[in-house]
Scaffold this active site. Structure first.
Site, PDB file in Angstrom:
ATOM      1  N   GLY A  93       2.579  -4.184   6.780  1.00 34.93           N
ATOM      2  CA  GLY A  93       2.440  -5.430   6.036  1.00 34.93           C
ATOM      3  C   GLY A  93       3.803  -5.938   5.625  1.00 34.93           C
ATOM      4  CB  ALA A  94       5.896  -6.092   3.352  1.00 33.24           C
ATOM      5  CD  GLU A 132       9.474   0.628   0.813  1.00 33.93           C
ATOM      6  OE1 GLU A 132       8.669  -0.029   1.494  1.00 33.93           O
ATOM      7  OE2 GLU A 132       9.370   1.860   0.635  1.00 33.93           O
ATOM      8  CD  GLU A 187       6.779  -3.995   0.483  1.00 29.82           C
ATOM      9  OE1 GLU A 187       7.610  -3.071   0.434  1.00 29.82           O
ATOM     10  OE2 GLU A 187       5.624  -3.840   0.933  1.00 29.82           O
ATOM     11  CG  HIS A 219       8.567   0.302  -2.746  1.00 27.59           C
ATOM     12  ND1 HIS A 219       8.198   1.571  -3.124  1.00 27.59           N
ATOM     13  CD2 HIS A 219       7.619  -0.135  -1.885  1.00 27.59           C
ATOM     14  CE1 HIS A 219       7.044   1.873  -2.501  1.00 27.59           C
ATOM     15  NE2 HIS A 219       6.680   0.858  -1.752  1.00 27.59           N
TER      16      HIS A 219
HETATM   17 ZN   LIG Z   1       5.161   0.542  -0.329  1.00 26.90          ZN
END
Ligand SMILES: [Zn+2]
Ligand SMILES: *[C@@H]1O[C@H](CO)[C@@H](O)[C@H](O)[C@H]1NC(C)=O
Ligand SMILES: *[C@@H]1O[C@H](CO)[C@@H](O)[C@H](O)[C@H]1NC(C)=O
Ligand SMILES: *[C@@H]1O[C@H](CO)[C@@H](O)[C@H](O)[C@H]1NC(C)=O
Ligand SMILES: *[C@@H]1O[C@H](CO)[C@@H](O)[C@H](O)[C@H]1NC(C)=O
Length: 965
Positions: free
Chosen positions: A348-349, A351, A385, A388
Site C-alpha cells: 500500500g505504501a 515508510e 506511514e 513510522h
Molecule cells: Zn507500516
C-alpha cells in the site's frame, strides 16, 4: 509498510469472510507442513545462477558462515557512498539496467578473515580477479583478497582474506556493479506509465524487507544502521529523489555525454537499509509554504498534480505530522517529508525515511471521482506511514521477528492521527470495524500463530515476507489499543516518549517498550494487577484470545481459548496454558461499572449478578481483545433491549454483539438462530458500523447457500430488513440528489443501495441502471456520485451484457485516476456472463491489459462472483507456474489463494486443493500457509453446511412476512 494488499472496503469484507471460514485442525497435515518448513530451512546449498562463480560446498554440517541467513557479528557498517545510474531506456539487448558503485566503510568488531555482505542479482566488475577492492582506513592496512564469490542461495558476496581484519580497525570496500531495472516491484525497479500517449519510465525502489541488496551490496539487516551518501546519475529532464535533501551538480563524464546530470544528497541520518529510497522520474509536485518548518512535498505524475490530486495529501500531512510531534513529544527527526505516488507499487505504501512511497490510490485524491472511502484510505495510510518516521525509523526493532510491534503500532496510531486530521469521521470507532473484527476471525483458527516470533525462527527472506500478515498488523494494533486503554492514552504516550528518546538511532526488542511503559505506569500510579510485561506476554506470546462467559445468575466469569472449531485441539504448546489476564469493562443497565480483571480461568464478581429487569454488556467499545458470551437469560434481555431501545447500548457494542454472536455460533457455543436474531433490530438501525458488521457476517451465509433452497427465504428476510434503510436514505438525500454530510452515513448509503439492489427492493435496480445508462450516453460527463460508483457500476454490469462491459473496460483503460480505475476493475468482475469473465481472467496475466500490481486482486474479484468462482480456480491452477515465477516481489500469493477458495465447501473441492498443494510444493512461497488455512476452512465449511442448513432455512422462512410468500 502499509498493508500489502490494502484494497477497497468491499474486498476487505470479502477477506474477512474468507477468514471466518473456520478451522478443523487436521493434525496430520500440519505435521507435514512443519516438516516441509524445516526441510527447506536445512536444504543444502545448491547450484548458482549462470554467470556467477560459486564455491563448491558440501551439505555436511556444521555449516559455513555464508550458508547461514544471518550475518555474523564481526563487522559493523559506518557509512556508504553509493552512486547509482538507472537507464530509463532499454539497452541493445532490450534490457533495462542500472549501474553503480559503492564504498562501504565498516569497523571490524571481532577479528575475522571473512567478509560477508548481502548482494542479490548484481553482476560485478572484477578487479584483479576479485569482486571488490579492500582498503584500510586511518592507517589500518588491508589484507589481500584470497578468493571471492557470490553465494546465491543466501544472497551474499563472500570474500575470503589471506589474513584477518583487526578488531577495532576500520576498512572500506569498493564495488562496481550492474543490475537489472526490472518491473518486479522489488529493490531498484522500474514502473511505467503513459502520459499523453507517451510511455514514461520511473526508476524507484522498494527495499523492505530484504531487497536493498538488489540495489547495491550492503549489510542488509535492520540493526546494521549506517549513514548513506547517495548520488544518482540521471537524464537532465528528470528529477532525482532520495531520503534526504538534494543538491545538484553537473556530472562531467566524457563517456556519458551531456544529457546527464548528477544529484547528490545530504548524508542521511543513521538508519537501516530497508528504509532507503532512490527515485528518478519526471513527476510534478506540490509543496508546503516556503516558511514552514518542515518542507512537505507531494509528488505524482504531472497530470495528476495538475488535476490537483495531491492537494488533500498535502493539506493533511502537516496536521498529522504535528499530531505525532505532540503525541511522541519529539519533533520530526528530518528536514523534509517527501511523499510520492507510483503507478506500480506492490504494497500500500512504504515508510522510507523522508521519502515515503505510495500506490497512487493511497496518496492521491480527487473530490469529483474519489469516494469518501478513498479519502479515508489516504488519510489513514499517510498517518500510518508518518507514524513510522519515529516508531520504526528513528527507533527500529532489531530483527524482523518484532515486525508486529512496528506494524501493529503504526496501524493503531494511524487511527489517532487520522482522527486528528478528520475529527468528524469516527475514526476511533472505525478501527474496530476495519481492523479488529477481521483479525478476531483469523486468530480463532488453529492455524493462527503468536504475534511474537523467536528471532531464530525468522531467517530466510520468505519467512520474513510471510510475517506481513493480518495478525502482525491488526492483532498488533488491537492489543496495543487494549494496552493503551487500560493504562490510559496519556500514560501510553509518556512511555513512548522516553522509549523513543532512549533508543533513537538505535535498535530495540519489544521488551524495551514494555520497560518504558512500566516506568510511565509506576510514575503516574496507575493500578495494574501485574506488570505490563506479564500482562502483555499472554497476548503476544500465545496465539488466539479468550472468550469470556458471564453467567448473570451467579456472577461467575470464565475464560476459555476461543476457537472457531471447538472440537479441534491446538498442537502449539503455550507457557500460559491459553489463559490471559483479561481487562473486563462492562455496562449494567446503561451505566459503566468498575473494570474487573479476570486473572484466572474462573472468578466470581457479585456485581455481575443481575435482577430480573437488569441487563449487562461487557467489553465496552471493544477495547479488549476478546469475545463475550452470556447465559441465555442475559442474551434474551440484550435482544429485547436491541428490539426496543437499541440506542441504550453503545454503538460499537451493538456491532460487537452481532459479531460475537455469529462467531460464537460458528464455534457451536450458541445456536446459529440466536446469532441471526441479533440482526432483527437492524430494521430500526441507521448506524453504519452495526450494519456493516451484520452484512459481513451474513456474507458467509450467501457464500454457503446462494445455490441452494435457502437462497429465496434469505433474500426475502434481508430485503425486509434493508428496505427501511433504503427509504431512510432516499429521504435523507432528497431522492438521491444530495450527499449525506456524515462520513459514516456516506458508507451506509452504499450498503442501503447495494443490498436493496441485491435483494430486489423496488426502485433500486432502476436507479442504478438509469444512472449507468446516462453515463454511457455521455461518457465525458459521469454524474454518478463518487461514493456510489462502485455499487452502481457493479449492479449495472451485472444486469447488462457485453455492451456495458466493453464500455466499462474502455473507461477503465482511459481512467487517469487510480481510484476510479480500481472501481471499474472491480465492477468488471460483476458480470454474469462466463465468457466475459474468462476473457477478463486472461487479461489479468497480460501486463498490457492489467498492471501486475492489480493482477491478483482482480482474480480475487472474479472469484468473489458466484459465476466466476470456478473459472478463477481453474485459471490459477492452469497458470500457477507463470503466476508464481513472473509475479514475485509482491506479498499477495496468500491473498490470492485465500480469495479464490473461500466458497469451497465440498469434498470434491477439498480434493482439488490437496492436489494443487501436491503439484506445487516447490512453488508456493508465502502462499503455503494460506493453502493450509484453505484446506482447514473447506473442511469446516463442509461440516457447517451439514449442520446448519435446515435450521437456517427454517428460521429465514419463519421471518418472512406472509404477504411475500
Ligand atoms: Zn507500516
Ligand atoms: C563519501 O562522500 C562524502 C561526500 O561526498 C565524502 O566527504 C566522503 O569522503 C566519501 N567517503 C568515501 C569513503 O568515499
Ligand atoms: C548479469 O550476468 C548474466 C550472465 O552473464 C546475464 O545474463 C545478465 O543479463 C547480467 N545482468 C545484467 C543486468 O547485466
Ligand atoms: C454521524 O457522525 C457522528 C460523529 O461525528 C456520529 O456520532 C453519529 O452517530 C453519526 N451517524 C449518524 C447516523 O448520525
Ligand atoms: C462491586 O461494586 C462496588 C460498588 O461499585 C465496588 O465497590 C466493588 O469493588 C465491586 N466489586 C467487585 C468484585 O468488583
Amino acid at each position: 509498510m502499509g498493508k500489502g494488499f490494502f484494497i477497497s472496503k468491499t474486498v476487505a469484507a470479502i477477506c474477512v469472510v474468507a477468514a471466518i471460514g473456520a478451522a478443523a485442525t487436521i493434525i496430520a497435515l500440519s505435521v507435514v507442513y512443519d516438516q516441509e518448513k524445516s526441510k527447506n530451512l536445512d536444504a543444502p546449498v545448491t547450484t548458482a545462477e549462470p554467470g556467477t562463480t560459486t564455491q563448491p560446498t558440501t551439505p555436511s554440517t556444521p555449516k559455513q558462515p555464508w550458508q547461514l541467513y544471518r550475518l555474523p557479528d564481526s563487522l559493523s557498517p559506518v557509512s556508504y557512498n553509493v552512486t547509482l545510474r538507472p537507464q530509463l531506456k532499454p539497452n541493445n539487448d532490450g534490457l533495462y539496467i542500472f549501474s553503480g558503485h559503492s564504498t562501504v566503510v565498516f569497523t571490524c568488531v571481532k577479528e575475522t578473515d571473512l567478509i560477508l555482505i548481502h548482494s542479490n542479482k548484481l553482476n560485478f566488475t572484477m578487479f584483479e580477479g576479485h569482486h571488490a577492492v579492500l582498503r584500510g582506513v586511518d592507517g589500518a592496512s588491508a589484507p589481500s583478497l584470497k578468493t571471492s564469490w557470490l553465494e546465491v542461495p543466501t544472497q551474499y558476496l563472500v570474500i575470503q582474506l589471506s589474513s584477518p581484519l583487526q578488531a577495532g580497525s576500520t576498512y572500506e570496500l569498493f564495488t562496481e556493479f550492474v543490475g537489472e531495472l526490472a518491473d518486479d516491484l522489488g529493490g531498484f525497479y522500474r514502473s511505467e506509465y503513459e502520459d499523453d500517449g507517451v510511455k514514461k519510465v520511473v526508476a524507484t525502489t522498494q527495499m523492505q524487507p530484504t531487497d536493498a541488496r538488489k540495489a547495491f551490496p550492503c549489510f542488509d539487516e535492520p540493526a546494521m544502521k549506517a549513514v548513506f551518501h547517495v548520488t544518482l546519475i540521471h537524464p537532465h529532464e528528470t528529477v532525482a529523489l532520495s531520503n534526504s535533501m538534494n543538491y545538484v551538480y553537473q556530472y562531467h563524464s566524457l563517456i556519458i555525454g551531456d544529457a546527464t546530470r548528477g544529484t547528490s544528497f545530504e548524508p542521511t541520518e543513521i538508519m537501516s537499509t530497508y528504509l532507503l529510497a532512490f527515485i528518478v522520474c519526471d513527476f510534478g509536485y506540490v509543496h508546503s509554504d516556503p516558511g514552514a518548518e518542515i518542507l512537505i512535498r507531494v509528488w505524482a505524475r504531472r497530470k495528476a498534480i495538475e488535476e490537483g490530486q495531491g492537494a488533500y495529501a498535502l493539506e493533511k500531512t502537516g496536521p498529522i505530522l504535528s499530531f505525532f510531534e505532540k503525541y511522541y513529544n519529539i519533533s520530526y527527526p528530518l528536514q523534509k517529508s517527501d511523499q510520492i505516488a507510483l503507478p506500480d507499487f506492490s504494497a500500500g505504501a512504504m515508510e522510507n525515511w523522508g521519502l515515503i512511497t505510495y500506490r497512487e490510490t493511497a496518496l492521491l485524491y480527487n473530490p469529483t471521482v474519489s469516494s469518501n472511502g478513498d479519502k479515508e484510505r489516504v488519510a489513514t495510510i499517510i498517518s500510518h506511514e508518518l507514524a513510522h518516521m519515529w516508531f520504526g525509523n528513528l527507533v527500529t526493532t532489531r530483527w524482523w521477528n518484532d515486525l508486529w510491534l512496528n506494524e501493529g503500532f503504526a496501524t493503531y496510531v494511524s487511527y489517532l492521527g487520522a482522527n486528528y486530521a478528520e475529527p468528524n469521521w469516527n475514526m476511533k470507532e472505525l478501527i474496530v470495524l476495519n481492523e479488529i473484527f477481521d483479525v478476531l476471525a483469523v486468530d480463532a483458527l488453529t492455524s493462527s500463530h503468536p504475534l511474537s516470533s523467536k528471532e531464530e525462527d525468522i531467517m530466510k527472506p520468505e519467512d520474513i515476507n510471510a510475517l506481513f500478515d493480518t495478525i502482525t498488523y491488526n492483532k498488533g494494533a488491537a492489543v496495543l489499543r487494549m494496552l493503551s486503554s487500560f493504562i490510559t492514552e496519556d500514560v501510553f504516550s509518556k512511555g513512548l516518549h522516553t522509549y523513543l528518546e532512549e533508543f533513537k538511532y538505535k535498535n530495540t526488542v519489544y521488551q524495551d517498550l514494555w520497560k518504558h511503559l512500566q516506568m510511565a505506569v509506576d510514575e503516574t500510579g496507575i493500578w495494574l494487577p501485574h506488570s505490563v510485561e506479564a500482562i502483555m506476554n499472554r497476548w503476544i506470546l500465545q496465539m488466539g484470545f479468550p472468550v469470556v462467559t458471564i453467567d448473570t445468575k451467579t456472577g461467575n466469569v470464565i475464560q476459555k481459548h476461543f476457537l472457531l472449531d471447538s472440537d479441534s485441539g491446538v498442537n502449539r504448546p503455550s507457557d500460559f496454558n491459553y489463559e490471559w489476564f483479561v481487562p473486563i469493562t462492562w455496562i449494567k443497565n446503561g451505566a459503566a461499572e468498575d473494570q474487573f480483571w479476570l486473572l484466572d480461568k474462573e472468578a466470581t464478581n457479585s456485581n455481575m449478578t443481575l435482577g430480573a429487569d437488569d441487563w449487562l454488556v461487557a467489553n465496552i467499545d471493544m477495547n479488549g481483545f476478546y469475545r463475550v458470551n452470556y447465559d441465555s437469560e442475559n442474551w434474551e434481555r440484550l435482544l429485547a433491549k436491541l428490539g426496543t431501545q437499541h440506542k441504550d447500548i453503545p454503538m460499537i457494542n451493538r456491532a460487537q454483539i452481532i459479531d460475537d454472536a455469529f462467531n460464537l455460533a460458528r464455534a457451536k457455543m450458541i445456536d446459529t438462530t440466536l446469532a441471526l436474531r441479533t440482526t432483527e433490530f437492524l430494521k430500526e438501525e441507521v448506524e453504519y458500523i452495526p450494519w456493516q458488521t451484520a452484512i459481513r457476517n451474513l456474507d458467509y451465509f450467501y457464500l454457503m447457500f446462494d445455490r441452494s433452497e435457502v437462497y429465496g427465504p434469505m433474500q426475502a428476510y434481508i430485503n425486509n430488513q434493508v428496505e427501511p434503510l433504503f427509504k431512510y436514505f432516499e429521504t435523507l438525500t432528497d431522492h438521491w440528489t444530495k450527499i449525506p454530510d456524515n462520513h459514516t452515513d456516506q458508507y451506509n448509503q452504499v450498503i442501503a443501495i447495494s443490498w436493496a439492489c441485491k435483494t430486489g427492493v423496488p426502485g433500486c435496480k432502476e436507479l442504478t441502471t438509469t444512472w449507468f445508462k446516462e453515463w454511457m450516453q455521455n461518457p465525458d460527463n459521469n454524474r454518478i456520485s463518487a461514493n456510489l460508483r462502485s455499487t452502481v457500476y457493479c449492479n449495472a454490469i451485472a444486469e447488462g451484457g457485453v455492451v456495458e462491459w466493453d464500455f466499462a473496460w474502455s473507461m477503465y483503460k482511459n481512467a487517469t485516476i487510480a481510484s476510479e480505475a480500481n472501481k471499474l476493475l472491480r465492477a468488471l468482475s460483476c458480470t454474469k456472463e462466463p465468457w466475459l469473465l474468462n476473457r477478463y481472467l486472461e487479461y489479468c496475466l497480460d501486463p498490457e491489459m492489467i498492471r501486475k500490481q492489480d493482477a491478483s486482486a482482480t482474480i480475487v474479484y472474479i472469484a468473489s462472483n458466484p459465476v466466476g468462482q470456478s473459472l478463477a480456480w481453474d485459471f490459477i491452477r492452469a497458470k500457477w507456474d507463470l503466476i508464481f515465477n513472473d509475479y514475485s516481489g509482491g506479498f499477495s500469493f496468500g491473498r490470492l489463494i485465500d480469495g479464490v477458495t473461500r466458497r469451497f465447501s465440498s469434498e470434491f473441492e477439498y480434493k482439488q486443493l490437496l492436489q494443487f498443494k501436491e503439484d506445487n510444493t516447490d512453488q508456493l512461497g508465502s502462499a503455503a500457509a494460506s493453502l493450509e488455512q484453505a484446506l482447514e476452512r473447506t473442511k469446516t465449511n463442509m461440516d457447517w453446511v451439514v449442520l446448519n442448513k435446515q435450521p437456517v432455512l427454517d428460521w429465514f422462512t419463519s421471518q418472512i412476512p406472509p404477504k411475500d410468500y
